[in-house]
Design an enzyme around this catalytic site. Structure first.
Site, PDB file in Angstrom:
ATOM      1  N   LYS A  76       0.848  -1.195   0.000  1.00 41.50           N
ATOM      2  CA  LYS A  76       0.000   0.000   0.000  1.00 41.50           C
ATOM      3  C   LYS A  76       0.883   1.243   0.000  1.00 41.50           C
ATOM      4  O   LYS A  76       1.773   1.369   0.857  1.00 41.50           O
ATOM      5  CB  LYS A  76      -0.879   0.027   1.260  1.00 41.50           C
ATOM      6  CG  LYS A  76      -1.857  -1.135   1.334  1.00 41.50           C
ATOM      7  CD  LYS A  76      -3.185  -0.783   0.693  1.00 41.50           C
ATOM      8  CE  LYS A  76      -4.206  -1.876   0.954  1.00 41.50           C
ATOM      9  NZ  LYS A  76      -5.469  -1.619   0.239  1.00 41.50           N
ATOM     10  N   ASP A 100      -0.615  -0.433  -4.421  1.00 44.03           N
ATOM     11  CA  ASP A 100      -2.006   0.016  -4.315  1.00 44.03           C
ATOM     12  C   ASP A 100      -2.059   1.351  -3.596  1.00 44.03           C
ATOM     13  O   ASP A 100      -1.713   1.442  -2.423  1.00 44.03           O
ATOM     14  CB  ASP A 100      -2.834  -1.026  -3.549  1.00 44.03           C
ATOM     15  CG  ASP A 100      -4.325  -0.708  -3.570  1.00 44.03           C
ATOM     16  OD1 ASP A 100      -4.714   0.326  -4.158  1.00 44.03           O
ATOM     17  OD2 ASP A 100      -5.098  -1.509  -3.000  1.00 44.03           O
ATOM     18  N   GLU A 121      -2.169   0.285  -8.693  1.00 47.31           N
ATOM     19  CA  GLU A 121      -3.619   0.168  -8.518  1.00 47.31           C
ATOM     20  C   GLU A 121      -4.230   1.463  -7.987  1.00 47.31           C
ATOM     21  O   GLU A 121      -3.758   2.020  -7.003  1.00 47.31           O
ATOM     22  CB  GLU A 121      -3.872  -0.984  -7.538  1.00 47.31           C
ATOM     23  CG  GLU A 121      -5.312  -1.302  -7.262  1.00 47.31           C
ATOM     24  CD  GLU A 121      -5.427  -2.580  -6.395  1.00 47.31           C
ATOM     25  OE1 GLU A 121      -4.586  -3.495  -6.542  1.00 47.31           O
ATOM     26  OE2 GLU A 121      -6.343  -2.642  -5.562  1.00 47.31           O
ATOM     27  N   ASP A 130      -9.689  -0.339  -8.941  1.00 50.45           N
ATOM     28  CA  ASP A 130     -10.337  -1.114  -7.889  1.00 50.45           C
ATOM     29  C   ASP A 130     -11.567  -0.349  -7.375  1.00 50.45           C
ATOM     30  O   ASP A 130     -12.708  -0.679  -7.729  1.00 50.45           O
ATOM     31  CB  ASP A 130      -9.323  -1.354  -6.760  1.00 50.45           C
ATOM     32  CG  ASP A 130      -9.909  -2.101  -5.574  1.00 50.45           C
ATOM     33  OD1 ASP A 130     -11.087  -2.490  -5.637  1.00 50.45           O
ATOM     34  OD2 ASP A 130      -9.206  -2.301  -4.573  1.00 50.45           O
ATOM     35  N   LYS A 150     -14.160  -7.527  -6.759  1.00 48.07           N
ATOM     36  CA  LYS A 150     -14.504  -8.246  -5.531  1.00 48.07           C
ATOM     37  C   LYS A 150     -15.834  -8.957  -5.773  1.00 48.07           C
ATOM     38  O   LYS A 150     -16.902  -8.340  -5.674  1.00 48.07           O
ATOM     39  CB  LYS A 150     -14.671  -7.250  -4.375  1.00 48.07           C
ATOM     40  CG  LYS A 150     -13.403  -6.482  -4.022  1.00 48.07           C
ATOM     41  CD  LYS A 150     -13.735  -5.384  -3.007  1.00 48.07           C
ATOM     42  CE  LYS A 150     -12.495  -4.743  -2.415  1.00 48.07           C
ATOM     43  NZ  LYS A 150     -11.531  -4.278  -3.411  1.00 48.07           N
TER      44      LYS A 150
END
Ligand SMILES: [Mg+2]
Length: 330
Positions: A145, A174, A202, A228, A253
């Site tokens: 992250k 991300d 991402e 995302d 997801k």
């Protein structure tokens, strides 16, 4: 089909930081279906309202309206405003389509192969050594992250990480929408220079800014961009696909993307490059989502490591339980 519903609460080991403040307990509903021949199957409703799904209260109210004895055809009538419910009730249909979301008789679910599973690295400087234990456990794809500190010091940590890590380590970055356009360009340039594979960056910018920004960097960098937060619901996925097509990787997801069969059809029809990922559901929802991924892989979809390496975020032993054992604990 007979329906029973039980709520669950799973405290995180440590509260997760989200854009909406700390998140301490994952809550959802487990569904138990039993048909006339006594075959049992489980489903899960795991809403993420800040990703655009129904709330837990709305899901519970919906379940209360479903008769305890219902016909599986009724599943088709669940509205798009209840995507987590569509997924949970879809377990009944998916057990046929994807041949066994419901595997009940197995004593415990097989732990997923770490080779196919992306592992989450610690944030900040702890990452420089933080990959080693996960590497030894068999992981080869990792997520880090970024966007949690200013760009320069984070890039310095990144340079140390990629210099120290094996060249066959694959890394995903991300940003959770936390970068500016300039910051994102700096990261992409650095990724292009890295001595190992940076699978993608991402969600560098938030959903309301990224679609206008994408054409500006088109063709400038080799590193791929993934979306995302921009594609949380099926409707968003459709809309974003119409604008950017196959120029990005889609992080999906399944637990909050509604009907799995519709999602599968869309992915195959448009040959999307997809990473399937967790909505922090229990092993019941996870197994159903992973079964969807397996099915699509066997039908020719490019295989990317799954984003389901989340068991260690919870303090319980649910990762080791069968669906039946988990149900009995509720
Ligand atoms: Mg993400």
């Amino acid at each position: 089909m007979r329906l029973d519903v039980r709520p669950y609460r799973r405290p995180f080991r440590q509260p997760l930081r989200t854009a909406h403040g700390p998140w301490e307990v994952r809550e959802g509903l487990i569904l138990r279906f039993e048909d006339e021949s006594g075959q049992v199957c489980f489903g899960e409703i795991a809403p993420l309202p800040w990703f655009g799904t129904e709330t837990l209260e709305q899901a519970r109210a919906f379940c209360d309206r479903v008769p305890r004895h219902f016909s599986p055809e009724q599943i088709n009538a669940i509205p798009d405003s209840l995507p987590a419910c569509q997924f949970g009730f879809g377990a009944v249909r998916d057990r046929v389509a994807f041949s066994s979301a419901c595997q009940l008789k197995q004593p415990s679910p097989q732990p997923p192969d770490p080779l196919n599973m992306c592992a989450l690295l610690p944030t900040g400087a702890a990452v420089i050594e933080g990959w080693q234990g996960l590497w030894q456990a068999g992981h080869r794809t990792f997520k880090w992250k970024i966007g949690v500190a200013p760009v320069e010091p984070e890039l310095a940590i990144f340079q140390q990480l990629v210099a120290a890590a094996p060249s066959d380590l694959r890394l995903r970055l991300d940003a959770n929408g936390g970068l500016t356009a300039e910051g994102a360009a700096a990261w992409l340039a650095e990724c292009d220079r890295a001595p190992l594979t940076i699978e993608f960056l991402e969600q560098p910018l938030p959903p309301d800014r990224i679609l206008d920004w994408l054409p500006q960097v088109q063709g400038q960098f080799r590193t791929a961009i993934a979306l995302d937060e921009s594609v949380a619901t099926f409707r968003q996925l459709q809309q974003v696909y119409e604008r950017v097509g196959n120029r990005v990787v889609y992080v999906v997801k399944p637990a909050i993307a509604g009907c799995s069969q519709r999602l599968a059809d869309f992915c195959l029809q448009h040959r999307l490059d997809v990473v399937f990922s967790s909505a922090l559901e229990t092993p019941i929802g996870r197994n159903q989502a992973m079964q969807l991924a397996q099915t699509l892989w066997t039908q020719g979809m490019a295989k990317r490591a799954l984003g389901f390496g989340i068991g260690h975020w919870f303090a319980d032993d649910w990762q080791t339980l069968s669906a039946t054992a988990l149900w009995e604990q509720l």
